[in-house]
Write an enzyme that holds these catalytic residues in place. Structure first.
Site, mmCIF file in Angstrom:
data_model
loop_
_atom_site.group_PDB
_atom_site.id
_atom_site.type_symbol
_atom_site.label_atom_id
_atom_site.label_comp_id
_atom_site.label_asym_id
_atom_site.label_seq_id
_atom_site.Cartn_x
_atom_site.Cartn_y
_atom_site.Cartn_z
ATOM 1 N N LYS A 1 -15.063 9.622 -25.807
ATOM 2 C CA LYS A 1 -14.524 8.595 -24.741
ATOM 3 C C LYS A 1 -15.250 9.086 -23.292
ATOM 4 O O LYS A 1 -14.825 9.891 -22.820
ATOM 5 C CB LYS A 1 -12.923 8.830 -24.883
ATOM 6 C CG LYS A 1 -12.329 7.855 -23.576
ATOM 7 C CD LYS A 1 -10.821 7.896 -24.101
ATOM 8 C CE LYS A 1 -10.140 6.920 -23.027
ATOM 9 N NZ LYS A 1 -10.385 6.929 -21.804
ATOM 10 N N ARG B 1 -13.891 -4.872 -15.935
ATOM 11 C CA ARG B 1 -12.699 -5.332 -17.030
ATOM 12 C C ARG B 1 -11.583 -6.008 -16.350
ATOM 13 O O ARG B 1 -11.064 -6.858 -16.771
ATOM 14 C CB ARG B 1 -12.013 -3.885 -17.255
ATOM 15 C CG ARG B 1 -10.812 -3.951 -18.138
ATOM 16 C CD ARG B 1 -10.696 -2.571 -18.768
ATOM 17 N NE ARG B 1 -9.462 -2.910 -19.759
ATOM 18 C CZ ARG B 1 -8.249 -2.723 -19.132
ATOM 19 N NH1 ARG B 1 -8.124 -2.428 -17.891
ATOM 20 N NH2 ARG B 1 -7.257 -2.747 -19.976
ATOM 21 N N CYS C 1 -9.616 18.550 21.539
ATOM 22 C CA CYS C 1 -9.719 19.590 20.523
ATOM 23 C C CYS C 1 -11.102 19.323 19.771
ATOM 24 O O CYS C 1 -11.536 18.155 19.328
ATOM 25 C CB CYS C 1 -8.560 19.431 19.165
ATOM 26 S SG CYS C 1 -8.902 20.330 17.928
ATOM 27 N N CYS D 1 -3.598 25.425 17.011
ATOM 28 C CA CYS D 1 -4.560 24.485 16.365
ATOM 29 C C CYS D 1 -5.740 25.738 16.245
ATOM 30 O O CYS D 1 -6.069 26.341 17.003
ATOM 31 C CB CYS D 1 -5.180 23.620 17.159
ATOM 32 S SG CYS D 1 -6.702 22.985 16.639
ATOM 33 N N LYS E 1 -11.424 4.912 -34.110
ATOM 34 C CA LYS E 1 -11.284 3.679 -34.438
ATOM 35 C C LYS E 1 -11.016 3.417 -36.192
ATOM 36 O O LYS E 1 -11.927 3.892 -36.616
ATOM 37 C CB LYS E 1 -12.448 2.727 -34.031
ATOM 38 C CG LYS E 1 -12.521 2.759 -32.493
ATOM 39 C CD LYS E 1 -13.810 2.036 -32.089
ATOM 40 C CE LYS E 1 -13.832 2.327 -30.557
ATOM 41 N NZ LYS E 1 -14.969 1.705 -29.916
ATOM 42 N N ASP F 1 0.660 -1.200 -0.009
ATOM 43 C CA ASP F 1 0.064 0.110 -0.177
ATOM 44 C C ASP F 1 0.791 1.414 0.138
ATOM 45 O O ASP F 1 0.512 2.315 -0.661
ATOM 46 C CB ASP F 1 -0.757 0.017 1.436
ATOM 47 C CG ASP F 1 -2.239 0.529 0.683
ATOM 48 O OD1 ASP F 1 -3.114 -0.338 0.612
ATOM 49 O OD2 ASP F 1 -2.480 1.603 0.915
ATOM 50 N N CYS G 1 -2.184 19.130 15.567
ATOM 51 C CA CYS G 1 -2.772 19.580 17.009
ATOM 52 C C CYS G 1 -2.765 18.619 18.206
ATOM 53 O O CYS G 1 -2.862 17.384 17.985
ATOM 54 C CB CYS G 1 -4.193 19.847 16.851
ATOM 55 S SG CYS G 1 -4.889 20.141 18.469
ATOM 56 N N SER H 1 -7.037 -1.877 -23.734
ATOM 57 C CA SER H 1 -7.020 -0.343 -23.356
ATOM 58 C C SER H 1 -6.468 0.111 -24.694
ATOM 59 O O SER H 1 -6.324 -0.417 -25.605
ATOM 60 C CB SER H 1 -6.291 -0.113 -22.030
ATOM 61 O OG SER H 1 -4.939 -0.751 -22.148
ATOM 62 N N TYR I 1 -19.869 0.212 -26.922
ATOM 63 C CA TYR I 1 -18.928 0.867 -28.016
ATOM 64 C C TYR I 1 -18.187 -0.313 -28.750
ATOM 65 O O TYR I 1 -17.414 0.001 -29.667
ATOM 66 C CB TYR I 1 -17.959 1.799 -27.228
ATOM 67 C CG TYR I 1 -17.295 1.354 -26.054
ATOM 68 C CD1 TYR I 1 -16.311 0.286 -26.361
ATOM 69 C CD2 TYR I 1 -17.335 1.764 -24.886
ATOM 70 C CE1 TYR I 1 -15.546 -0.068 -25.196
ATOM 71 C CE2 TYR I 1 -16.498 1.541 -23.907
ATOM 72 C CZ TYR I 1 -15.758 0.442 -24.014
ATOM 73 O OH TYR I 1 -15.192 0.100 -22.894
HETATM 74 S S1 IVH Z 1 -12.759 1.170 -27.254
HETATM 75 C C1 IVH Z 1 -9.965 -2.291 -28.229
HETATM 76 N N1 IVH Z 1 -14.571 3.295 -27.143
HETATM 77 O O1 IVH Z 1 -11.600 3.976 -22.380
HETATM 78 C C2 IVH Z 1 -10.853 -0.960 -27.720
HETATM 79 N N2 IVH Z 1 -13.369 2.610 -25.306
HETATM 80 O O2 IVH Z 1 -8.210 2.599 -22.349
HETATM 81 C C3 IVH Z 1 -11.057 -0.692 -26.333
HETATM 82 N N3 IVH Z 1 -13.773 3.856 -23.262
HETATM 83 O O3 IVH Z 1 -11.118 0.624 -21.268
HETATM 84 C C4 IVH Z 1 -11.988 0.194 -25.899
HETATM 85 N N4 IVH Z 1 -15.215 4.986 -24.314
HETATM 86 O O4 IVH Z 1 -13.375 1.958 -20.718
HETATM 87 C C5 IVH Z 1 -13.593 2.507 -26.450
HETATM 88 N N5 IVH Z 1 -15.996 5.023 -27.294
HETATM 89 C C6 IVH Z 1 -15.058 4.227 -26.681
HETATM 90 C C7 IVH Z 1 -14.876 4.476 -25.168
HETATM 91 C C8 IVH Z 1 -14.009 3.612 -24.569
HETATM 92 C C9 IVH Z 1 -14.623 5.011 -23.174
HETATM 93 C C10 IVH Z 1 -12.746 3.349 -22.333
HETATM 94 C C11 IVH Z 1 -12.724 2.025 -22.019
HETATM 95 C C12 IVH Z 1 -11.533 1.426 -22.287
HETATM 96 C C13 IVH Z 1 -10.666 2.855 -21.989
HETATM 97 C C14 IVH Z 1 -9.655 2.793 -22.980
#
Ligand code: IVH
Length: 677
Positions: free
Chosen positions: A123, A144, A438, A415, A297, A44, A433, A89, A232
């Site tokens: 996003k 996830r 207090c 304090c 994309k 931690d 303090c 991600s 998405y």
């Molecule tokens: S696509 C392979 N589309 O952003 C494609 N992600 O690091 C993977 N997110 O974990 C994700 N809006 O939680 C995609 N329109 C969107 C998104 C989106 C939010 C988040 C998602 C992912 C992170 C990307």
């Protein structure tokens, strides 16, 4: 003179890399290999250091930073769920240049000169989930997690009205759909408002509440939170696949899944992508929810496949982040807050400024190291930044705009709440303090004592505690148990029924578990987890009180700092008197400890599958009561696997390794037998 920003950043980056590597290593030692080398507390501490670096330098946050995993490693209480394909991600881009680089990279990879068509999506800043549908029925929902495996939170996800329990139309036989769960800003504001009125602590940002709400063991709580999903993408699909990502989104929508199709744009080349990025930047402040960038994309699914993926990120997509929202304002003055432990933290009073829709009038200055680091003075013009949080940060001081009348921020010598002397111990970044009585400390201690995770005294929030103190009805936590109905009638808006409810809640709290009670006492360094460790180890308050420094230090997970703090707590005459009073008043923490033994000393158990006879926690408690240990993963070190219905990969692994497998009944018999011996 402070170091130039770039130098500080590179030093921070180096430390961040080092910490990340260590945390990754310890994490896999713990989770994958079941062979931890450091205590939770030490882990931690490393993590906290990393988090602090990331707070100061958000640019260090990468998708694979150990910080990104907090709260998403599978909890004991939620079964783990393996995703149909890894939940990847995204790599980050920060503007037009990065986007053009991305486009050039893809064309190179594909050996192609023709323009690539992209899809531009918002996003969303929420929590990623995967929903599995079979024959159109929602059978599973998961977080996830580490990308391959998350937590199964189906019950909780089912409570979202935007998640269809059944798909509509001509849907595929099997579908794993992915989306982002989030809370709209207005709903978030209302929730915080309500909590403030009830005297509860408020949440920092919508993403935090969303994550917390999804991880509730009681799905009724999730249901009470206004969460939404937007889908998405997919992880798996049976039958024919749409040819483009855009068509995929249209198909998802046609099956009854929520998407953000309205704001999605197909761009015919990267320049159109960049234009859309600027449009979204404009739109951002008018949206009812938080977005932190745009996701780009490759639209053609065939091209996506050709491009494939790197280890954690797809080659065919990128997230173009938005710059943080910054404004300039003036530091008017500094006030000091006194916390439960007496820590005095400085808070900036700012000239109110509108930072993209949110009025900001104060900011945390954290501590005197931070003040030093910023070189900030009263009267300074400063840059504040809101990163989705309610409480903003001061990121920069505009020293060139100084008039000369700016004043240093004094470190208080007494304090601000009680006038007692303060002291800053070596290595600490805030003074504390030293006052025994207090009022500010007392208030925070009372709030902590009553809070949901401590004694859980429903209804006794900030506002009531304030009144109790003002009327001097309460001078220590013990006084709570002396309250009479007539006392409460002195409060504003207190009727017969409310007073009775409150007294009943106080009464009920008398028999909380020892673990909650220990946590509620607010012993320094004893948080939730250590309270549990101590409660399990010692079984009663008396036993803990009697434990010596050496004994405490010998306890697994208890380090010298914690041991000392516990000893000091019980050595304090005032604390001892309060504990005695509590006992006299009938506050008797209940221990759930089973008869202790050592029959399972050194034995490692793994629970898997849907347990029906007992909960995972109960099973683990039974094992631990006999000196055994429960683990989350099967390895050569595992002695028994206890498998309920539906057990999968862990059961298979036990088979491979030749580890004894028990069903629930067999396990209970084993334990009973041992206890009888
Ligand atoms: S696509 C392979 N589309 O952003 C494609 N992600 O690091 C993977 N997110 O974990 C994700 N809006 O939680 C995609 N329109 C969107 C998104 C989106 C939010 C988040 C998602 C992912 C992170 C990307």
């Amino acid at each position: 003179m402070s170091k130039p920003a770039s130098q500080k950043l590179s030093a921070a980056r180096a430390r961040h890399t080092e910490l990340s590597q260590q945390l990754h290593r310890h994490n896999s030692l713990y989770h994958a290999l079941d062979r931890p080398e450091i205590s939770d507390a030490d882990y931690d501490r490393l993590l906290q250091e990393l988090l602090e670096l990331e707070r100061q330098f958000p640019e260090l946050i990468t998708a694979d930073s150990p910080s990104q995993r907090i709260g998403s490693t599978p909890l004991d209480n939620f079964p783990s769920a393996t995703h149909a394909s890894p939940m990847l991600s995204l790599e980050n881009a920060f503007g037009a240049d990065d986007l053009r680089d991305f486009d050039a990279r893809l064309k190179r990879f594909l050996a192609r000169e023709e323009e690539i068509a992209y899809l531009c999506e918002m996003k969303l800043d929420g929590v990623a989930v995967a929903l599995t549908y079979e024959q159109g029925k929602l059978i599973r929902g998961a977080t996830r997690g580490d990308g391959s495996r998350g937590e199964e939170i189906t019950q909780n996800l089912r409570t979202l009205s935007s998640i269809p329990l059944r798909l509509q139309g001509e849907h595929p036989e099997r579908l794993e759909v992915r989306g982002e769960v989030y809370m709209e800003l207005e709903a978030f504001r209302q929730l915080n408002e309500q909590r403030r009125e009830e005297g509860e602590t408020t949440f920092a940002n919508p993403r935090n509440v969303t994550a917390g709400s999804l991880r509730q063991l009681d799905s009724r709580l999730t249901a009470s939170r206004p969460l939404t999903i937007s889908c998405y993408g997919i992880g798996a699909i049976s039958g024919a696949e749409p040819a483009t990502h855009f068509e995929l989104l249209q198909a998802l929508r046609s099956w009854g899944l929520r998407t953000n199709l309205e704001t999605v744009r197909v761009a015919n080349d990267i320049e159109q992508v960049i234009a859309r990025y600027h449009e979204l930047l404009e739109l951002r402040d008018r949206l009812p929810f938080e977005i932190d960038g745009m996701v780009v994309k490759v639209n053609s699914r065939a091209l996506q496949q050709e491009l494939g993926e790197k280890s954690r990120t797809p080659r065919w997509a990128i997230a173009c982040k938005f710059p943080p929202r910054q404004e300039q304002t003036v530091l008017e003055s500094v006030r000091f807050q006194v916390g439960r432990t007496g820590a005095i933290t400085p808070v900036a009073n700012l000239t109110p400024v509108n930072v993209s829709g949110v009025t900001v009038s104060s900011a945390s200055l954290h501590n005197w190291d931070e003040i030093e680091r910023l070189g900030i003075r009263i009267g300074d013009r400063v840059v504040v930044e809101r990163a989705g949080d309610v409480i903003p940060d001061i990121v920069k001081v505009l020293t060139e705009q100084r008039s000369g009348s700016e004043a240093k921020i004094p470190e208080p010598s007494e304090c601000p709440a009680c006038g007692s002397p303060v002291a800053r111990a070596e290595g600490e970044v805030v003074p504390r303090c030293q006052g025994m009585s207090c009022p500010a400390k007392l208030k925070e201690a009372l709030k902590h004592f009553c809070s949901r995770t401590a004694m859980d005294i429903d209804g006794l929030g900030d506002r009531l505690i304030d009144q109790l103190l003002r009327l001097e009805l309460v001078k220590s936590v013990a006084d709570l148990y002396r309250l009479q109905k007539e006392d409460l009638f002195q409060f504003d808006r207190m009727g017969e029924r409310l007073a009775e409810k409150l007294l009943a809640a106080i009464e009920q709290s008398k028999t909380r578990s020892l673990e909650r009670f220990l946590y509620a006492l607010g012993i320094r360094h004893v948080g939730n987890h250590l309270a549990k460790v101590l409660s399990r180890q010692y079984g009663s308050l008396e036993a803990l009180e009697a434990a010596s420094l050496d004994e405490l230090q010998a306890t697994h997970e208890v380090g010298p700092q914690v041991a000392q703090s516990v000893v000091r707590f019980f050595a304090d005459a005032n604390n001892r008197s309060i504990l005695a009073q509590l006992q006299e008043l009938g506050v008797v923490p209940v221990t759930t400890a089973q008869p202790r033994g050592d029959k399972l000393q050194g034995k490692v158990f793994v629970f898997t599958g849907a347990l029906e006879r007992f909960s995972r926690k109960e099973g683990e408690a039974l094992v631990e009561a006999q000196g055994g240990r429960a683990s989350g993963s099967v390895s050569k070190k595992t002695d028994y696997v206890v498998a309920g219905p539906g057990a999968g990969s862990k059961l298979a692994k036990a088979g491979q390794l030749g580890i004894a497998v028990l069903d629930e009944e067999g396990f209970l018999q084993l334990v009973q037998q041992l206890e009888a011996e």
